[in-house]
Write an enzyme that holds these catalytic residues in place. Structure first.
Site, PDB file in Angstrom:
ATOM      1  N   CYS A 177      72.481  34.133 -18.445  1.00 35.91           N
ATOM      2  CA  CYS A 177      72.909  32.735 -18.545  1.00 35.91           C
ATOM      3  C   CYS A 177      73.915  32.295 -17.473  1.00 35.91           C
ATOM      4  CB  CYS A 177      73.422  32.430 -19.941  1.00 35.91           C
ATOM      5  SG  CYS A 177      74.285  33.757 -20.767  1.00 35.91           S
ATOM      6  N   ARG A 216      73.741  46.906 -20.611  1.00 34.77           N
ATOM      7  CA  ARG A 216      74.734  46.802 -21.679  1.00 34.77           C
ATOM      8  C   ARG A 216      75.233  48.201 -22.027  1.00 34.77           C
ATOM      9  NH1 ARG A 216      71.870  42.073 -25.464  1.00 34.77           N
ATOM     10  NH2 ARG A 216      71.774  40.529 -23.772  1.00 34.77           N
ATOM     11  N   GLN A 274      64.507  41.647 -20.331  1.00 39.39           N
ATOM     12  CA  GLN A 274      64.306  40.638 -21.374  1.00 39.39           C
ATOM     13  C   GLN A 274      63.561  39.443 -20.783  1.00 39.39           C
ATOM     14  OE1 GLN A 274      67.296  39.969 -24.654  1.00 39.39           O
ATOM     15  NE2 GLN A 274      67.703  38.135 -23.450  1.00 39.39           N
ATOM     16  N   ASP A 303      63.925  36.479 -20.529  1.00 38.64           N
ATOM     17  CA  ASP A 303      65.013  35.530 -20.719  1.00 38.64           C
ATOM     18  C   ASP A 303      64.611  34.141 -20.249  1.00 38.64           C
ATOM     19  OD1 ASP A 303      67.462  35.140 -21.752  1.00 38.64           O
ATOM     20  OD2 ASP A 303      68.568  36.277 -20.245  1.00 38.64           O
ATOM     21  N   HIS A 359      66.261  29.865 -20.117  1.00 37.87           N
ATOM     22  CA  HIS A 359      67.337  28.923 -20.410  1.00 37.87           C
ATOM     23  C   HIS A 359      66.851  27.506 -20.151  1.00 37.87           C
ATOM     24  CE1 HIS A 359      69.640  32.681 -19.891  1.00 37.87           C
ATOM     25  NE2 HIS A 359      70.369  32.169 -20.870  1.00 37.87           N
ATOM     26  N   LYS A 374      72.388  30.731 -33.660  1.00 30.40           N
ATOM     27  CA  LYS A 374      71.095  31.198 -33.155  1.00 30.40           C
ATOM     28  C   LYS A 374      70.083  31.351 -34.275  1.00 30.40           C
ATOM     29  CE  LYS A 374      72.396  36.091 -33.503  1.00 30.40           C
ATOM     30  NZ  LYS A 374      72.407  37.403 -32.821  1.00 30.40           N
ATOM     31  N   HIS A 424      69.467  28.996 -25.019  1.00 31.66           N
ATOM     32  CA  HIS A 424      69.064  30.344 -24.606  1.00 31.66           C
ATOM     33  C   HIS A 424      67.835  30.721 -25.435  1.00 31.66           C
ATOM     34  CE1 HIS A 424      73.320  31.117 -23.114  1.00 31.66           C
ATOM     35  NE2 HIS A 424      73.516  30.138 -23.988  1.00 31.66           N
TER      36      HIS A 424
END
Length: 530
Positions: free
Chosen positions: A176, A205, A223, A225, A227, A307, A354
């Protein structure tokens, strides 16, 4: 001119190819077929029935043995997909077969992105500490990040170093902040919204070592991902579209039911309570409009916003969070994102959504492997078809090899291949093993189909040569039979009026096809995501 299938519907065999050839796989091999279901690799140790099993009822014992066999089969197949090494804990090294499946999942999502308005981007995996302080991650997520030392970060007096270089760096745990930089890099108007970015960059991570396990909990992962930067008036529609995207993907992948969970404001958060209440109200409305039941996990939201998580249950009853939709009013403010509004000299701050559809691709592969017992849908399988030769004839072996190469790249041509060129995973077993042994190996190795090719398949014209195709392995064999039946129906010559001996979608597993028809069948199955 292509010939029609010799055994389609009218004379279609409902028996496996080894029976069509008059071969006997009974006797000593019958035990192998019965206990392995034709799909257990040799590398798996046999399951021994202990006294504990003898004390159990027969039905319970069979269930236990099937569960053990399923886990063993998946574990053995996983060794052909990836490996883990202590030199990089929690970071899998993917084998060619694993890479193939990984890239198929990526390609599957990329094919849907234009429909949902996503544009793929690339972003760095390392940023300075100052960026993570701006985003709030350094304060709220630092313990789960990898800190990195770069040149100039040791306080060395170097007049040539960049301003601000004398600081720590961090490997990104999420995309992000980088996407906020991309958005901020150009002047935007409210008419440009919504802007949707997608990113497959690797994430890192710093999970504790005791939490690491297989592909489900990693330190380095990818991921899907995404946005979405949008206006407040577009918010509800974008959340609903995201849930629709999830529904489409999971239905296509035949994953069955999944849980929807709303994560609300945690104890430690950024922003105001009023902003959180507004964000949670938007997500609740989208959940209610979806018509699906959902649960509320109080305090389970991210530090920047509430979320909606998608949760799948594996064969052992353990829940795994995959997809997620998170609403964020904070990051756009922290990065001072703005667009020109409809009024003169008017500025607006966009809202950030997200979203991830599969979540960690590695974890999703593990869930697929678990639910399918090491079997893969044809469209993503690294072993789609193997040609098994019969006899010692050099002509048969040479032609079988040519067919395998032809099927692997049906659109092949000299020079550079087109981006749209079809490619299938086709092998050829030219060994001296008996055809019965080759069939067992094809099943054990997880091929979707096997094709028997011998002297009787050779014809003067290559266009008339056929392959005896049999379904070998698939997580949803009934769907494959129906697809095979639907493929064969329009290619049926001289349909018979009596249907007593006609095959049906419930039992068709074997047929004879020309090379051209094999290409058409495989293309059809891929287009159906079977």
């Amino acid at each position: 001119m292509q010939t029609s299938p010799r055994n389609v519907l009218k004379g279609l065999s409902m028996r496996p190819a080894w029976q069509v050839w008059g071969l006997n796989l009974h006797g000593v091999n019958r035990r192998v077929i019965r206990h392995s279901s034709g799909s257990l690799p040799r590398s798996i140790c046999p399951t021994f029935v202990t006294s504990k099993h003898h004390e159990q009822p027969a039905k319970e014992t069979n269930k236990t043995l099937k569960e053990e066999s399923k886990k063993q089969r998946a574990a053995a197949f996983s060794r052909e997909l990836f490996t883990l090494d202590r030199s990089s804990p929690g970071s899998p090294l993917f084998q060619p077969f694993g890479t193939h499946i990984f890239q198929k999942l990526q390609a599957f999502l990329r094919a849907q992105y234009p429909t949902y308005g996503f544009q793929e981007v690339l972003s760095p995996i390392i940023y300075k500490k100052s960026l993570w302080e701006t985003s709030g991650h350094w304060e709220n997520y630092k313990d789960d990040m990898f800190a990195v030392t770069g040149r100039g970060a040791q306080g060395v007096d170097d007049s040539k170093r960049e301003i601000g270089e004398d600081e720590e760096y961090g490997l990104k745990p999420m995309n992000c902040p980088g996407h906020c930089l991309l958005f901020r890099s150009q002047k935007r108007s409210y008419k440009d919204l919504p802007i949707r970015y997608a990113d497959f960059s690797p994430l890192h991570r710093n999970e504790v070592s005791g939490a690491l396990g297989g592909l489900t909990r990693l330190r380095r992962f990818h991921q899907d991902d995404g946005h979405i930067f949008c206006r407040h008036s577009q918010l509800q529609n974008e959340i609903s579209r995201t849930l629709s995207f999830v529904r489409l993907i999971y239905r296509t992948l035949n994953l069955g039911d999944y849980k929807l969970c709303l994560g609300t404001r945690p104890d430690h958060f950024i922003g105001t309570v009023e902003e959180w209440d507004t964000a949670e109200a938007h997500l609740k409305l989208a959940l209610e409009e979806s018509g699906r039941p959902y649960c509320i996990n109080r305090g389970d939201g991210a530090f920047y916003g509430p979320k909606i998580d998608i949760v799948i249950t594996d064969a052992d009853g353990k829940d795994h969070q995959t997809a997620t939709t998170q609403l964020d009013f904070q990051l756009p403010k922290r990065f001072e994102l703005e667009v020109d509004g409809p009024g003169s000299n008017q500025k607006e701050t966009p809202v950030l959504i997200h979203r991830a559809i599969l979540g960690s691709l590695e974890r999703f592969m593990a869930l697929l492997m678990d639910s399918h017992s090491g079997k893969w849908p044809f469209w993503m399988s690294p072993r789609q078809l193997i040609i098994l030769t019969v006899g010692q004839s050099s002509g048969v072996r040479e032609r079988a090899g040519e067919i395998a190469r032809q099927l692997t790249s049906p659109d092949g041509r000299p020079g550079a291949q087109t981006l749209e060129a079809r490619r299938f995973m086709v092998d050829c077993d030219n060994s001296d093993e008996t055809i019965g042994k080759k069939v067992l190996n094809a099943r054990k190795n997880g091929y979707s189909f096997y094709a028997v090719f011998g002297e009787r398949n050779l014809k003067p014209s290559p266009d008339n040569q056929t392959l005896d195709i049999s379904l070998a392995s698939h997580p949803n064999e009934q769907a494959m039979r129906e697809a095979l039946y639907a493929f064969l129906q329009p290619r049926t010559p001289n349909k018979r009026s009596d249907t007593a001996d006609q095959p049906t979608a419930a039992n068709v597993t074997t047929t004879s096809l020309t090379v051209q028809q094999c290409q058409e069948l495989m293309t059809d199955l891929v287009s159906r995501y079977l």
